[in-house]
Each structure stands twice: as C-alpha cells, then as structure tokens.
Scaffold this motif. Structure first.
Motif, PDB file in Angstrom:
ATOM      1  N   GLN A 248     -36.742 -57.561  14.359  1.00 53.37           N
ATOM      2  CA  GLN A 248     -38.095 -57.774  14.856  1.00 53.37           C
ATOM      3  C   GLN A 248     -38.793 -58.944  14.180  1.00 53.37           C
ATOM      4  O   GLN A 248     -39.416 -59.765  14.842  1.00 53.37           O
ATOM      5  CB  GLN A 248     -38.931 -56.504  14.657  1.00 53.37           C
ATOM      6  CG  GLN A 248     -38.567 -55.372  15.607  1.00 53.37           C
ATOM      7  CD  GLN A 248     -39.464 -54.165  15.409  1.00 53.37           C
ATOM      8  OE1 GLN A 248     -39.674 -53.728  14.287  1.00 53.37           O
ATOM      9  NE2 GLN A 248     -39.976 -53.614  16.498  1.00 53.37           N
ATOM     10  N   ARG A 249     -38.683 -59.023  12.854  1.00 54.67           N
ATOM     11  CA  ARG A 249     -39.402 -60.062  12.120  1.00 54.67           C
ATOM     12  C   ARG A 249     -38.719 -61.423  12.222  1.00 54.67           C
ATOM     13  O   ARG A 249     -39.379 -62.440  12.410  1.00 54.67           O
ATOM     14  CB  ARG A 249     -39.548 -59.657  10.655  1.00 54.67           C
ATOM     15  CG  ARG A 249     -40.470 -58.457  10.429  1.00 54.67           C
ATOM     16  CD  ARG A 249     -40.484 -58.072   8.956  1.00 54.67           C
ATOM     17  NE  ARG A 249     -39.156 -57.654   8.501  1.00 54.67           N
ATOM     18  CZ  ARG A 249     -38.802 -57.477   7.244  1.00 54.67           C
ATOM     19  NH1 ARG A 249     -39.697 -57.689   6.283  1.00 54.67           N
ATOM     20  NH2 ARG A 249     -37.592 -57.078   6.917  1.00 54.67           N
ATOM     21  N   ARG A 250     -37.399 -61.447  12.079  1.00 51.67           N
ATOM     22  CA  ARG A 250     -36.650 -62.711  12.124  1.00 51.67           C
ATOM     23  C   ARG A 250     -35.390 -62.513  12.959  1.00 51.67           C
ATOM     24  O   ARG A 250     -34.277 -62.333  12.435  1.00 51.67           O
ATOM     25  CB  ARG A 250     -36.302 -63.171  10.712  1.00 51.67           C
ATOM     26  CG  ARG A 250     -37.516 -63.427   9.834  1.00 51.67           C
ATOM     27  CD  ARG A 250     -37.127 -63.917   8.455  1.00 51.67           C
ATOM     28  NE  ARG A 250     -36.393 -65.179   8.516  1.00 51.67           N
ATOM     29  CZ  ARG A 250     -35.817 -65.776   7.468  1.00 51.67           C
ATOM     30  NH1 ARG A 250     -35.901 -65.213   6.275  1.00 51.67           N
ATOM     31  NH2 ARG A 250     -35.176 -66.909   7.606  1.00 51.67           N
ATOM     32  N   PRO A 251     -35.540 -62.520  14.281  1.00 53.89           N
ATOM     33  CA  PRO A 251     -34.383 -62.242  15.146  1.00 53.89           C
ATOM     34  C   PRO A 251     -33.245 -63.255  15.002  1.00 53.89           C
ATOM     35  O   PRO A 251     -32.075 -62.907  15.195  1.00 53.89           O
ATOM     36  CB  PRO A 251     -34.984 -62.277  16.555  1.00 53.89           C
ATOM     37  CG  PRO A 251     -36.283 -62.996  16.419  1.00 53.89           C
ATOM     38  CD  PRO A 251     -36.767 -62.721  15.045  1.00 53.89           C
TER      39      PRO A 251
ATOM     40  N   VAL B 120     -28.603 -60.290  19.998  1.00 55.95           N
ATOM     41  CA  VAL B 120     -28.747 -61.267  21.084  1.00 55.95           C
ATOM     42  C   VAL B 120     -29.925 -60.901  21.976  1.00 55.95           C
ATOM     43  O   VAL B 120     -30.773 -61.733  22.321  1.00 55.95           O
ATOM     44  CB  VAL B 120     -27.444 -61.341  21.914  1.00 55.95           C
ATOM     45  CG1 VAL B 120     -27.678 -62.108  23.212  1.00 55.95           C
ATOM     46  CG2 VAL B 120     -26.347 -62.023  21.114  1.00 55.95           C
ATOM     47  N   PHE B 121     -29.988 -59.619  22.348  1.00 54.23           N
ATOM     48  CA  PHE B 121     -31.100 -59.157  23.193  1.00 54.23           C
ATOM     49  C   PHE B 121     -32.441 -59.391  22.512  1.00 54.23           C
ATOM     50  O   PHE B 121     -33.395 -59.877  23.128  1.00 54.23           O
ATOM     51  CB  PHE B 121     -30.911 -57.675  23.515  1.00 54.23           C
ATOM     52  CG  PHE B 121     -31.973 -57.113  24.400  1.00 54.23           C
ATOM     53  CD1 PHE B 121     -31.806 -57.066  25.773  1.00 54.23           C
ATOM     54  CD2 PHE B 121     -33.165 -56.629  23.865  1.00 54.23           C
ATOM     55  CE1 PHE B 121     -32.799 -56.561  26.598  1.00 54.23           C
ATOM     56  CE2 PHE B 121     -34.160 -56.119  24.678  1.00 54.23           C
ATOM     57  CZ  PHE B 121     -33.979 -56.087  26.054  1.00 54.23           C
ATOM     58  N   SER B 122     -32.522 -59.055  21.240  1.00 56.51           N
ATOM     59  CA  SER B 122     -33.782 -59.177  20.508  1.00 56.51           C
ATOM     60  C   SER B 122     -34.243 -60.629  20.407  1.00 56.51           C
ATOM     61  O   SER B 122     -35.433 -60.928  20.572  1.00 56.51           O
ATOM     62  CB  SER B 122     -33.637 -58.589  19.101  1.00 56.51           C
ATOM     63  OG  SER B 122     -33.264 -57.230  19.170  1.00 56.51           O
ATOM     64  N   ALA B 123     -33.294 -61.534  20.125  1.00 51.71           N
ATOM     65  CA  ALA B 123     -33.657 -62.937  19.968  1.00 51.71           C
ATOM     66  C   ALA B 123     -34.179 -63.527  21.275  1.00 51.71           C
ATOM     67  O   ALA B 123     -35.210 -64.209  21.304  1.00 51.71           O
ATOM     68  CB  ALA B 123     -32.456 -63.728  19.466  1.00 51.71           C
ATOM     69  N   ILE B 124     -33.499 -63.253  22.379  1.00 57.25           N
ATOM     70  CA  ILE B 124     -33.928 -63.815  23.663  1.00 57.25           C
ATOM     71  C   ILE B 124     -35.242 -63.180  24.114  1.00 57.25           C
ATOM     72  O   ILE B 124     -36.155 -63.866  24.583  1.00 57.25           O
ATOM     73  CB  ILE B 124     -32.830 -63.616  24.721  1.00 57.25           C
ATOM     74  CG1 ILE B 124     -31.573 -64.399  24.321  1.00 57.25           C
ATOM     75  CG2 ILE B 124     -33.318 -64.068  26.089  1.00 57.25           C
ATOM     76  CD1 ILE B 124     -30.408 -64.203  25.262  1.00 57.25           C
ATOM     77  N   ALA B 125     -35.357 -61.861  23.989  1.00 52.27           N
ATOM     78  CA  ALA B 125     -36.578 -61.175  24.415  1.00 52.27           C
ATOM     79  C   ALA B 125     -37.783 -61.623  23.601  1.00 52.27           C
ATOM     80  O   ALA B 125     -38.916 -61.633  24.116  1.00 52.27           O
ATOM     81  CB  ALA B 125     -36.404 -59.664  24.294  1.00 52.27           C
ATOM     82  N   ALA B 126     -37.575 -62.011  22.342  1.00 48.53           N
ATOM     83  CA  ALA B 126     -38.670 -62.463  21.489  1.00 48.53           C
ATOM     84  C   ALA B 126     -39.050 -63.912  21.744  1.00 48.53           C
ATOM     85  O   ALA B 126     -39.960 -64.435  21.097  1.00 48.53           O
ATOM     86  CB  ALA B 126     -38.304 -62.283  20.019  1.00 48.53           C
ATOM     87  N   GLY B 127     -38.344 -64.586  22.653  1.00 45.00           N
ATOM     88  CA  GLY B 127     -38.664 -65.960  22.984  1.00 45.00           C
ATOM     89  C   GLY B 127     -37.838 -66.986  22.254  1.00 45.00           C
ATOM     90  O   GLY B 127     -38.011 -68.185  22.466  1.00 45.00           O
ATOM     91  N   ARG B 128     -36.908 -66.541  21.410  1.00 47.48           N
ATOM     92  CA  ARG B 128     -36.009 -67.487  20.723  1.00 47.48           C
ATOM     93  C   ARG B 128     -34.802 -67.742  21.625  1.00 47.48           C
ATOM     94  O   ARG B 128     -33.678 -67.329  21.343  1.00 47.48           O
ATOM     95  CB  ARG B 128     -35.542 -66.937  19.396  1.00 47.48           C
ATOM     96  CG  ARG B 128     -36.481 -67.195  18.237  1.00 47.48           C
ATOM     97  CD  ARG B 128     -37.715 -66.365  18.299  1.00 47.48           C
ATOM     98  NE  ARG B 128     -38.418 -66.338  17.022  1.00 47.48           N
ATOM     99  CZ  ARG B 128     -39.481 -65.616  16.786  1.00 47.48           C
ATOM    100  NH1 ARG B 128     -39.981 -64.848  17.752  1.00 47.48           N
ATOM    101  NH2 ARG B 128     -40.073 -65.649  15.611  1.00 47.48           N
TER     102      ARG B 128
END
Length: 364
Positions: A50-53, A85-93
């Motif tokens: 969450q903090r640093r995907p 992978v899901f977290s990074a893309i969903a967070a906008g990265r």
C-alpha cells in the motif's frame, strides 16, 4: 491490520504449498536455507503493497524469479508477485506495474525458448495468462478510481463556482442596498434632522410651548441617532469602508431618553459584558418594542427590565397601552427573526390589568 493479515496469510500459503509440492516434483531442488529466505522475501515484500507498491513488486517479483531460476518446486510462491503487480497498477504506478508484469511473463518465456518442451511451453502460456488476469483488472480499477476522482473534482469545482456566484450576487445586492440607503434614506433623515433643529430654534425664539420644543428635540436626537446607525449599516454593506461600533445594552439609557414617553430601566442580576450579537439584539428588541408602543399602543409609560442570568440574558418591555388591540405588523415578526437568529426566543402577551409585554431570552 489488513497488511499484516495479508503477509501472514501469504507466508503460510507459500511455505506450505512449496513443502507439499516436493511430493510430486521429485526432480526439484531441495528447499535449503536460500530457498527459505527467498520464500520469506516473496511473502514479506507485500508489507509495502500500500505505501510503496513499487518496492513490494520488486521484492516479490525478484524472489519469485530467483525461486524459479534455481529450480525449486513449483507452488504458490508467484502469487505475492501477482498481488504486487495488481497493487502497483491500481495505485497508478502503471510503468512499474506493467514492467513487473512483463518481467514475470518474460521469466518463464525465456525458459520455454531454451526448453521448447510441450509442458514447459504450456506452463509459460498459462503463467502469462495469469499475469494478464492480474494486471488487466488492476488497470480497470485504476481507471475507475481516476474517473471517480475526476467526477468528485468537477463536482467540487462546480460547487465552488456556484458559491462564488452566490457571493458575487449577494455582494452586488449589498452594494445596491447601500446605495439606496445612502442616496435616498440617509438624505431624507438628514433633512428631517436639519428641519427639526431649525423648528426647535424657531419655537424657542417665539417662546412656544415647551412640549413642542421637547418633541422637536426628540426628533432631532432620534434623527441623528438614525444617521449614526445607518452609517454602521453602510459599513457592513460596503466592505473596506470601516464598520462603526454597533449599539448595545450600554446605549439603552440614551435610547430611552429619546423614546417619546417616560421609560424606566430596571437591571436585575450582575451586569457583565454580553456577546456582540446578543448585545446588539437586546438593543434592537428594546428599540423596536418602544417604536411599536409609540405607534400603536397609546401608552403613557413603559418599563424596560434587563435581567442577567447564568448563561442567558432576558430583556422585557412592558407598557400601559391597549395591549393586543395594537396591530401585529412586520416589527414583531422581524424582532422574532432577529432573536431566533442568535438562538433566543421571543414571546409577546398582554399584561394583566392592561398593557402589552415583549420578552426576549437570549443565550449569553
């Protein structure tokens, strides 16, 4: 709390599935110390999802690549990388997320190129589909979040624009009213004050009745007071023009002197400073009540009682006029609205034996 639960759950799933996988993968590399460390990194990397995907993706994908390259048993250890992978893309990265997805697809793809066996190629294709199945919903989630944020931003901008327009129109209306007060009403009151002064001097020179001189003096004083209060209103209506001090309970004695009939002021309780809004309301209630008394009640005397209580102040105006037979016009309605605006309550009633009573109780 969710992060701790996710890391612990993935740790148990990754380690248990890898240990159990050795039962049907006899050719896999034994789970040594390095293997334990890599499995731990694969699970613990989700602590930053969450903090640093980006960091979570690098740790999980790197550990998964090492486990695969070193030949440990195939199990659930790639799942943390898919979550990352899901977290990074969903967070906008998006760049980091899709780069991690490409890396995860390229890793078994390279093995399939080196070993073009059917089961290896099939495994590489299935794995690529799994990575895509994790990345594509993340892209949809990111797009939905971005759309929702944009809608909320536009709604906030629209609301801010409406508020600014309302404030602009209110300011224009205040300026219009200020011009009317200054150009019309103020001029009229000034003329009244001037002619009252001239008439008073004429009556005094001619030796006229004292009642006429006193009445003219009241008109003169009331006109001057009205002009003073009008300047205060203009100060409120015109920003930057300076606001004159508003009248309050301290000015009641002067107000009663110009009431046009004998008025006694009684103060009960210990005097104390009142909040500005309550102090102004006390003055306006007395002013309006006495005006109604003069106009409609045919009264010969009145009494103003100011009572200081704990957490409140009560002002009461009694007259000896004709009570409820006096018409109820905009004065009492406006008085009630003014009192309600500061959280108080206004009551009106006949006085036993004749007369009318106005009572306002204000929090203070």
């Amino acid at each position: 709390m969710r992060t701790i639960a996710l890391v612990c759950g993935m740790g148990v799933a990754v380690y248990t599935s890898t240990v159990m996988a050795y039962g049907n993968q006899p050719g896999a590399r034994p789970l040594d110390l390095l293997g334990h460390v890599l499995l731990a990194v694969a699970a613990l990397g989700l602590a930053w999802w969450q903090r640093r995907p980006e960091l979570a993706l690098a740790l999980c994908a790197g550990a998964a690549a090492a486990v695969f390259t070193l030949g440990y048993a195939l199990a659930l250890w790639p799942v943390p990388a898919l979550i990352a992978v899901f977290s990074a893309i969903a967070a906008g990265r998006r760049v980091a997320g899709w780069a991690g997805a490409a890396f995860l697809v390229a890793m078994p793809g390279a093995v399939a190129v080196v070993r073009p066996e059917t089961d290896v190629v099939l495994a590489a294709v299935l794995w690529a589909l799994l990575v895509l199945a994790a990345a594509q919903p993340a892209e949809v989630s990111r797009t939905r979040r971005a759309y929702t944020a944009e809608v909320e931003r536009r709604a906030a901008d629209a609301e801010r624009t409406r508020e600014e327009e309302a404030l602009r129109r209110a300011q224009e209306e205040r300026l219009r009213v200020a011009r009317e007060l200054h150009d019309v009403t103020s001029h009229t009151v000034s003329v009244i004050a001037l002619h009252a002064a001239v008439a008073a001097e004429a009556v005094e020179r001619a030796g006229g009745p004292s009642e006429a001189a006193a009445a003219l003096q009241v008109i003169r004083s009331s006109s001057r007071q009205a002009l003073s209060e009008m300047r205060a209103v203009l100060g409120v209506l015109r920003p930057g023009s300076g606001i004159a001090p508003q009248p309050g309970s301290a000015q009641l004695p002067r107000l009663l002197e110009t009431a046009g009939l004998p008025v006694r002021l009684d103060v009960e309780g210990e005097r104390r400073p009142l909040p500005p809004a309550a102090d102004l309301t006390v003055y306006r209630v007395v002013q309006e009540a006495l005006t109604n008394t003069m106009r409609h009640a045919d009264a010969t005397a009145a009494t103003v009682t100011l009572t200081y209580e704990s957490g409140a102040v009560t002002v009461r105006v009694d007259d000896d006029g004709k009570g409820a037979r006096a018409p109820r016009g905009h004065g009492l309605t406006g008085m009630a609205e003014r009192v309600a605006a500061v959280g108080g309550r206004l009551t009106t009633a006949n006085v036993p034996g004749g007369g009318f009573r106005v009572t306002a109780r204000l929090p203070a």
